[in-house]
Design a protein around this motif. Sequence first.
Motif, mmCIF file in Angstrom:
data_model
loop_
_atom_site.group_PDB
_atom_site.id
_atom_site.type_symbol
_atom_site.label_atom_id
_atom_site.label_comp_id
_atom_site.label_asym_id
_atom_site.label_seq_id
_atom_site.Cartn_x
_atom_site.Cartn_y
_atom_site.Cartn_z
ATOM 1 N N PRO A 187 36.151 39.941 58.148
ATOM 2 C CA PRO A 187 35.993 38.484 58.185
ATOM 3 C C PRO A 187 35.998 37.988 59.632
ATOM 4 O O PRO A 187 36.890 38.342 60.408
ATOM 5 C CB PRO A 187 37.208 37.950 57.438
ATOM 6 C CG PRO A 187 37.979 39.116 56.965
ATOM 7 C CD PRO A 187 37.422 40.350 57.568
ATOM 8 N N PHE A 210 42.950 32.562 55.938
ATOM 9 C CA PHE A 210 41.874 32.384 54.976
ATOM 10 C C PHE A 210 42.207 33.004 53.623
ATOM 11 O O PHE A 210 43.135 33.774 53.472
ATOM 12 C CB PHE A 210 40.572 33.000 55.512
ATOM 13 C CG PHE A 210 40.493 34.503 55.376
ATOM 14 C CD1 PHE A 210 39.836 35.082 54.291
ATOM 15 C CD2 PHE A 210 41.077 35.342 56.311
ATOM 16 C CE1 PHE A 210 39.751 36.467 54.164
ATOM 17 C CE2 PHE A 210 40.998 36.716 56.192
ATOM 18 C CZ PHE A 210 40.343 37.281 55.115
ATOM 19 N N PRO A 267 39.547 34.688 50.392
ATOM 20 C CA PRO A 267 38.144 35.034 50.151
ATOM 21 C C PRO A 267 37.434 33.928 49.373
ATOM 22 O O PRO A 267 37.987 33.363 48.432
ATOM 23 C CB PRO A 267 38.215 36.312 49.319
ATOM 24 C CG PRO A 267 39.593 36.840 49.522
ATOM 25 C CD PRO A 267 40.468 35.650 49.785
ATOM 26 N N PRO A 320 34.992 34.098 54.255
ATOM 27 C CA PRO A 320 36.334 33.514 54.275
ATOM 28 C C PRO A 320 36.330 31.987 54.154
ATOM 29 O O PRO A 320 35.491 31.321 54.748
ATOM 30 C CB PRO A 320 36.885 33.917 55.643
ATOM 31 C CG PRO A 320 36.004 35.002 56.137
ATOM 32 C CD PRO A 320 34.668 34.794 55.495
#
Length: 156
Positions: free
Chosen positions: A29, A96, A98, A104
């Motif tokens: 990410p 974050f 998902p 993210p």
Amino acid sequence: MEGRELRNALGRFATGVCIITTTTEERVPIGMTANSFAAVSLEPPLVLWSLQNNSEVYRDYAAARYFNINVLSNEQQALSNQYARKGDHAVASEHFRPGKYGAPVIRNALVTFECELDATHAGGDHLIIVGRVLNMTHRPTGKPLLFYGGTYGEIH
């Protein structure tokens, strides 16, 4: 006209601050701070942002099928600063969750637009990236983080 003069003049336009997130080919990410976000169309739902051609993460963003535009609140200035630094684009796990399409979602952002790449356009020293909004989440409260004249600001 000098580049600095133009940059200063453009800085007279107040903008919101976003963190654009995606994942690399290796599924890492990543995020970068941007204020070059704009609405394009309601039908279909399209938004855009601009990526500098010499960005160290250019390849990752230019190749991303999915990306998120996370509009920051005035409480998230530290996040904006963190992801604006060169060489520091890996998104910390505590920042974050998902998203629905893998990119993210920044926690506590005012709004997150989950996008699929719709088109790209050369735009001088930037790549203009147009995304189709597939999903959207937002907080019911909070104020935006603003940027004006090279500094952060707030709505009063």
